[in-house]
Write a protein that holds these residues in place. Structure first.
Motif: not given
Length: 755
Positions: A16, A80, A82, A86-88, A90, A132, A147
């Motif tokens: 990060e 961020r 997730d 699998e897309d991520r 920010y 999240r 998280d």
């Protein structure tokens, strides 16, 4: 569902930190590129008017971009998402893109539709989100993670209504206050997000008790609307109206931190250009000025200055011309029938008077002997006559809003003629001998300006004189450059290349102004959207002024009817909005108190019940374990400073507000200022640790600790004293104390005496 961020392994922090460092690198690149473009634009001098205009526009654009990049430096990235696929993404304050990869998004602007799950996703409705993550940064360093796993198969779905980013939110709520409001972009809750992203059109009312984040929601809504409707709002701008200048300074950094630097912040008293109405007057006088009937009063005052006396004698060319009441009334009637504003209709009145006088002169000279040229000469001479102009000015004077109101306030006879629907006591409240303009005067000045209009004859003449002077000066410069008599005739001189007119035009002063700057200088400016905070305090005349500023009626109205302290303030939203939009307004409510701890709200709830037993206080999200206290003293000025010094020791570097009745502000304020280092009276919120305020100036603000002095005095100070006391008690984020000399009011019986 939420895990403490401080216990995350170092292995999770390092990636990060690397990503955040990369984002700041991209921000630095943009800053450097923009600085170079700005420098290039500044080097471009001269050229045609169009070229200079384009240059100034570029300079303003690059300057705004640099200001935006600086404003978002703190907390650039804060989240961020997730996804299961699998897309991520920010999430941050502005959008950043990778120019080398077809503008692939590196950082998603929090206002973008794709960022919305960061605020709305829950375990029961994850919207495709698996996790999240909240990032906490200081300077450019990641100092913590929080998280939230939203996978329904691995968490307890019954917790789906918990606070979004609870650990991050509570950490923010427990931080010491700095004297400036912080944005909530990283901790927006679902009920707040729905309001922030609601549609642009119409009037949205945000009703909420103290600490529910009404102001933060309104400011974030301004940023969201400017992002989503940039083309529509950039030209007209957004106006944010606050209750006082202290409040505006308190919120001034929120919108820049969200990437928006072009919003106009103003009080009602600052809405009239080049006037900062800071005068003081009684609450009763302000209430009279705020009544909607004052619009009729201003109209009557204007008509009263369009006089028709029994007769007027005018000396002209060794003769005396006499106009009787009938002739004057006829000219006045024709001017009024144009339906133009007073100063504009004056031209018609003057033309009619001159026409009447010219007929008199012609008849005395023998009208049948005069031709059109003779009549034109007579009319010209009459127009140029000082006696004629003086007579016209006495019958139909050029008026300014200031001269109209000054005469109304000073002259009892004019007040009596204009204020027929008011009692004698109400008329007398407006009597004054100085032009110390107050906030309540501004809507009246605005109303007068609408009815009077502007006579721009002098302004045009002044502009023409300035233009001629500039050309004369330019000609002088050219003459100096061409002084060499023996110069080679084959060499071009300055005057061969440019005449005086073009030189004056080229070097004229053109400065690009933002929409906010232009709006601040233009009384007739209309905004694309208007946000009104502490809206319950506005008078009917103030609402009339604001509605004039927003013909589209696209508004966000923020307030709490239970906190109305002004005599002329709102008792219901329908009563202030229906005259302008009928039933076309939407009520939204915020019910969660993020500011005030449960221990303090228990005390405040008793006061709220005394205002109206049907009112329900907002639910606090936290407790501090610190019980509010009360102390009995024999003298406020001699004993309160010691209590404040004790409070300073308890809160460390936190902010403390001492809220007192207006009558005690000078004595208590001076005693605390003399005895407690770092204290002040008034609005030095950033500089002073301890601030002594009246209830009015404390509205909308928050402090780590609040000490309310003389609650009986606050209750007695206004017909809505209970609402004022409720406001005073709910400014605290951590601690509350009450100081009194006599019997404690029954509504505060829950407090424990620590004397």
């Amino acid at each position: 569902m939420s895990s403490p961020s401080d216990d995350l392994r170092l292995a999770e922090m390092e990636p990060e930190q690397e990503y955040v460092a990369m984002l700041y690198g991209r921000l630095d690149d943009l800053r450097e590129q923009t600085s170079k473009r700005l420098a290039q634009s500044l080097r471009q001098t001269g050229g045609t008017h169009q070229m200079r205009s384009e240059r100034d526009t570029s300079v303003a654009m690059y300057t705004d971009q640099l200001a935006q990049y600086s404003a978002v430096e703190n907390g650039l990235a804060f989240g961020r998402l997730d996804f299961h696929n699998e897309d991520r993404f920010y999430i941050g304050r502005i959008g950043l893109f990778d120019e080398d990869k077809e503008y692939e998004p590196l950082l998603m602007d929090w206002r973008a539709p794709a960022a919305r799950p960061f605020y709305l996703a829950t375990a029961a409705n994850p919207d495709g989100v698996r996790r999240r993550r909240h990032l906490r940064t200081r300077s450019r360093k990641v100092i913590g993670l929080d998280d939230e796993v939203l996978d329904i198969n691995s968490v307890d779905a019954t917790r789906s209504e918990s606070l979004t980013g609870e650990a991050t939110l509570l950490a923010a709520l427990n931080e010491s206050r700095t004297g400036q409001m912080s944005d909530i972009v990283a901790t927006i809750q679902a009920e707040q997000d729905k309001i922030i992203r609601s549609e642009l059109n119409g009037v949205v009312v945000v009703q909420g008790g103290p600490g529910t984040g009404k102001t933060a929601v309104a400011l974030h809504r301004a940023a969201y609307l400017l992002y989503t409707h940039r083309r529509q709002l950039a030209k007209r701008g957004v106006l944010v109206v606050g209750p006082n200048s202290t409040f505006l300074r308190y919120i001034s950094q929120v919108l820049p931190s969200l990437g928006e630097t072009g919003v106009l912040l103003s009080t009602v008293g600052e809405l009239y250009p080049n006037l900062n109405a800071t005068g003081r007057e009684s609450a009763a006088a302000a209430a009279v000025k705020g009544r909607i009937e004052m619009a009729d009063v201003i109209a009557a005052a204007v008509r009263d200055r369009q006089e028709a006396p029994p007769s007027v004698e005018i000396r002209f060319d060794n003769d005396v011309l006499r106009l009787d009441r009938r002739a004057i009334s006829e000219a006045r009637g024709r001017a009024r029938r144009t339906r133009r504003a007073h100063n504009e209709a004056r031209r018609t009145f003057a033309r009619e008077i001159v026409s009447m006088l010219s007929s008199m002169v012609a008849n005395r000279l023998g009208g049948h002997l005069l031709d059109k040229t003779d009549m034109d000469d007579i009319r010209r001479e009459l127009r140029e006559s000082d006696e004629v102009q003086a007579a016209i000015s006495s019958l139909w004077p050029v008026l300014t809003p200031f001269s109209l109101l000054s005469e109304l306030y000073r002259n009892p006879k004019r007040r009596n003629r204009a204020m027929t629907k008011f009692t004698r006591e109400e008329r007398d409240l407006l009597q004054r001998s100085t032009d110390d303009w107050t906030p309540a005067d501004v809507p009246l000045l605005d109303e007068a300006a609408e009815l009077l209009g502007e006579d721009d004859t002098e302004a045009k003449a002044r502009a023409d004189r300035q233009r001629r002077q500039a050309i004369e000066y330019a000609q002088g410069v050219l003459d100096i450059l061409d002084l060499e008599d023996d110069a080679d005739p084959d060499i071009l001189m300055a005057s061969d290349l440019m005449d005086a007119y073009r030189l004056a035009e080229r070097h004229g002063v053109d400065r690009y102004e933002t929409a906010a700057e232009r709006a601040a200088a233009d009384r007739t400016w209309t905004f694309g959207h208007v946000i009104v905070d502490e809206a319950q305090e506005l008078s009917a005349m103030a609402w009339r002024t604001l509605m004039r500023r927003c013909p589209s009626k696209s508004m966000t109205v923020v307030g709490d009817i239970a906190q109305t302290g002004d005599i002329g303030g709102a008792t219901s939203w329908g009563s202030v909005l229906s005259p302008y939009v009928q039933n076309r307004w939407r009520l939204t409510e915020l019910s969660v108190n993020y500011r005030t701890p449960a221990e303090i709200m228990e005390v405040a709830a008793d006061v709220l019940a005394s205002v109206d037993v049907s009112l329900v206080p907002p639910t606090s999200v936290r407790e501090t374990g610190v019980a509010p206290w009360v102390s009995t003293v024999s003298s406020f000025s001699s004993e309160v400073p010691a209590l404040i010094a004790r409070e300073v020791a308890a809160v460390g570097d936190g902010k403390i507000a001492v809220i007192v009745p207006a009558a005690l502000l000078p004595t208590v304020g001076s005693s605390i200022s003399a005895a407690v280092p770092g204290s002040s009276v008034g609005n030095e919120l950033e500089e002073a640790q301890v601030v002594v305020l009246g209830v009015t100036d404390a509205k909308g603000l928050e402090f780590d600790s609040v000490v309310v002095v003389d609650p009986d005095g606050i209750l007695a100070e206004s017909p809505r004293g209970a609402s004022d006391l409720y406001v005073a008690l709910t400014r605290a984020t951590q601690r509350l104390g009450v100081v009194h000399t006599g019997t404690l009011p029954d509504v505060l019986s829950r407090l424990k005496d620590v004397s």
